[in-house]
Write an enzyme that holds these catalytic residues in place. Structure first.
Site, mmCIF file in Angstrom:
data_model
loop_
_atom_site.group_PDB
_atom_site.id
_atom_site.type_symbol
_atom_site.label_atom_id
_atom_site.label_comp_id
_atom_site.label_asym_id
_atom_site.label_seq_id
_atom_site.Cartn_x
_atom_site.Cartn_y
_atom_site.Cartn_z
ATOM 1 N N SER A 135 16.332 8.494 10.167
ATOM 2 C CA SER A 135 15.026 8.789 9.566
ATOM 3 C C SER A 135 13.942 8.294 10.511
ATOM 4 O O SER A 135 14.204 7.406 11.341
ATOM 5 C CB SER A 135 14.910 8.061 8.222
ATOM 6 O OG SER A 135 13.576 8.100 7.740
ATOM 7 N N TYR A 148 15.492 0.237 3.263
ATOM 8 C CA TYR A 148 15.711 1.591 3.796
ATOM 9 C C TYR A 148 15.492 1.617 5.307
ATOM 10 O O TYR A 148 16.303 2.169 6.049
ATOM 11 C CB TYR A 148 14.775 2.576 3.092
ATOM 12 C CG TYR A 148 15.027 4.030 3.455
ATOM 13 C CD1 TYR A 148 16.145 4.703 2.963
ATOM 14 C CD2 TYR A 148 14.151 4.728 4.272
ATOM 15 C CE1 TYR A 148 16.390 6.033 3.283
ATOM 16 C CE2 TYR A 148 14.384 6.064 4.601
ATOM 17 C CZ TYR A 148 15.501 6.715 4.110
ATOM 18 O OH TYR A 148 15.739 8.034 4.431
HETATM 19 N N1 LIG Z 1 14.129 13.378 2.074
HETATM 20 C C1 LIG Z 1 13.557 12.725 3.061
HETATM 21 O O1 LIG Z 1 12.301 12.596 3.125
HETATM 22 C C2 LIG Z 1 14.390 12.158 4.183
HETATM 23 C C3 LIG Z 1 13.747 11.834 5.394
HETATM 24 C C4 LIG Z 1 14.508 11.291 6.426
HETATM 25 C C5 LIG Z 1 15.869 11.085 6.257
HETATM 26 N N2 LIG Z 1 16.456 11.406 5.069
HETATM 27 C C6 LIG Z 1 17.901 11.149 4.942
HETATM 28 O O2 LIG Z 1 18.561 12.383 4.777
HETATM 29 C C7 LIG Z 1 19.770 12.191 4.041
HETATM 30 C C8 LIG Z 1 19.820 13.179 2.890
HETATM 31 O O3 LIG Z 1 18.731 12.888 2.004
HETATM 32 P P1 LIG Z 1 18.127 13.962 0.983
HETATM 33 O O4 LIG Z 1 16.668 13.797 1.041
HETATM 34 O O5 LIG Z 1 18.757 15.282 1.224
HETATM 35 O O6 LIG Z 1 18.615 13.306 -0.400
HETATM 36 P P2 LIG Z 1 19.287 13.940 -1.687
HETATM 37 O O7 LIG Z 1 19.210 12.852 -2.706
HETATM 38 O O8 LIG Z 1 18.708 15.278 -1.999
HETATM 39 O O9 LIG Z 1 20.807 14.146 -1.246
HETATM 40 C C9 LIG Z 1 21.622 13.034 -0.964
HETATM 41 C C10 LIG Z 1 23.066 13.386 -1.335
HETATM 42 O O10 LIG Z 1 23.877 12.250 -0.992
HETATM 43 C C11 LIG Z 1 24.814 12.057 -2.041
HETATM 44 N N3 LIG Z 1 25.227 10.656 -2.078
HETATM 45 C C12 LIG Z 1 24.456 9.564 -2.284
HETATM 46 N N4 LIG Z 1 25.209 8.465 -2.297
HETATM 47 C C13 LIG Z 1 26.496 8.879 -2.102
HETATM 48 C C14 LIG Z 1 27.743 8.193 -2.003
HETATM 49 N N5 LIG Z 1 27.833 6.863 -2.163
HETATM 50 N N6 LIG Z 1 28.852 8.920 -1.761
HETATM 51 C C15 LIG Z 1 28.775 10.275 -1.639
HETATM 52 N N7 LIG Z 1 27.645 10.972 -1.730
HETATM 53 C C16 LIG Z 1 26.502 10.274 -1.947
HETATM 54 C C17 LIG Z 1 24.047 12.427 -3.316
HETATM 55 O O11 LIG Z 1 24.937 12.725 -4.402
HETATM 56 C C18 LIG Z 1 23.256 13.632 -2.838
HETATM 57 O O12 LIG Z 1 23.960 14.848 -3.042
HETATM 58 C C19 LIG Z 1 19.758 10.720 3.593
HETATM 59 O O13 LIG Z 1 20.539 9.954 4.491
HETATM 60 C C20 LIG Z 1 18.291 10.340 3.721
HETATM 61 O O14 LIG Z 1 18.119 8.956 3.924
HETATM 62 C C21 LIG Z 1 15.755 11.940 4.027
#
Ligand SMILES: NC(=O)c1ccc[n+]([C@@H]2O[C@H](COP(=O)([O-])OP(=O)(O)OC[C@H]3O[C@@H](n4cnc5c(N)ncnc54)[C@H](O)[C@@H]3O)[C@@H](O)[C@H]2O)c1
Length: 239
Positions: A135, A148
């Site tokens: 991130s 985070y």
């Molecule tokens: N959304 C943002 O602004 C953003 C920005 C930068 C990085 N990210 C990173 O991108 C990645 C995806 O995030 P997102 O925004 O798509 O979130 P999201 O919540 O839409 O999806 C995350 C998925 O991970 C799964 N998950 C969580 N914990 C789990 C576990 N212990 N075992 C198996 N599955 C698990 C959830 O069930 C979900 O389907 C994350 O690592 C997040 O930190 C997100």
């Protein structure tokens, strides 16, 4: 640009939602075979899909899930680690417990470690690729984001170390700024809809991931690709 991902065996964690789901759809659109791993139920996807349920923090369940996908596909070409959590975002440092801190690191860091550890024996030593979700929070912060940010900084360091430990396999991570997903909606709500606030789509991140998964990026290894509309490049100098 030809990505040449057709027929590749891909495993995506966190593929039931947000960025992971967008990545799974994008790989399928390129003709890849996709293993969809999540602890939550995933939506129906068109194409050559193997769906497995696992918690990325649980080593036995990860070993079994990765082995099931790799066994069905006869190996793995690409692994993408998207599973992650953000909480407790917004909690003051004094109110953040060690248990909450540890629980976040377990998903965001240990989960990525377990994914790569158990995928490594299956990954093609000639052109295998790992892409992890870090991130922009590895490099910048806002108040209430200590756990985070620490977890995402660790993913950047993990990426660099893994790229040294896995000969023949490229390991990179992507570092997007805010992406419009259920995670960001839950944390930020209507801020995402303000026109002045730069927000990317999950599909934007999927483009970055597919590039790093493809031979188009064959010289890129151990890198953190920061995609934040250039916001972090701007000096604080008032000009
Ligand atoms: N959304 C943002 O602004 C953003 C920005 C930068 C990085 N990210 C990173 O991108 C990645 C995806 O995030 P997102 O925004 O798509 O979130 P999201 O919540 O839409 O999806 C995350 C998925 O991970 C799964 N998950 C969580 N914990 C789990 C576990 N212990 N075992 C198996 N599955 C698990 C959830 O069930 C979900 O389907 C994350 O690592 C997040 O930190 C997100």
């Amino acid at each position: 640009m030809r990505l040449d991902l057709a027929g590749k065996a891909v495993l995506v964690t966190g593929a039931a939602s947000g960025i992971g789901l967008a990545c799974a759809r994008a790989f399928l659109a390129e003709g890849a075979r996709v293993g969809v791993l999540d602890r939550a139920p995933a939506p129906e996807l068109d194409g050559d899909v193997v769906t497995v349920r696992a918690d990325v923090t649980d080593e036995a369940s990860m070993a079994a899930a990765v082995g099931e996908v790799a066994g069905r596909f006869g190996g793995l070409d690409v692994v993408v680690g998207c599973a992650g959590i953000s909480g407790p975002v917004g909690t003051p440092l004094a109110d953040t417990t060690a248990a909450e801190f540890g629980a976040l690191l377990a998903v965001n860091v240990t989960g990525q470690f377990l994914l790569v550890k158990h995928a490594a024996p299956w990954l093609s030593a000639a052109g295998g690729a790992v892409v992890l979700l870090a991130s922009d929070s590895a490099f910048t912060s806002a108040p209430g984001m200590v756990p985070y940010c620490a977890s995402k900084g660790a993913v950047v360091a993990l990426t660099r170390a893994l790229s040294v430990d896995l000969p023949g396999v490229r390991v990179n991570c992507v570092c997007p700024s805010v992406v419009d997903t259920p995670m960001a909606r839950a944390d930020l709500g209507a801020v995402l809809d303000e026109p002045a606030f730069p927000v990317q789509a999950a599909e934007d991140v999927a483009c970055q991931v597919l590039y790093l998964a493809s031979a188009c990026s064959r010289t890129v290894n151990g890198q953190a690709v920061l995609a934040d509309f250039g916001v972090s490049a701007r000096s604080g100098f008032p000009a």
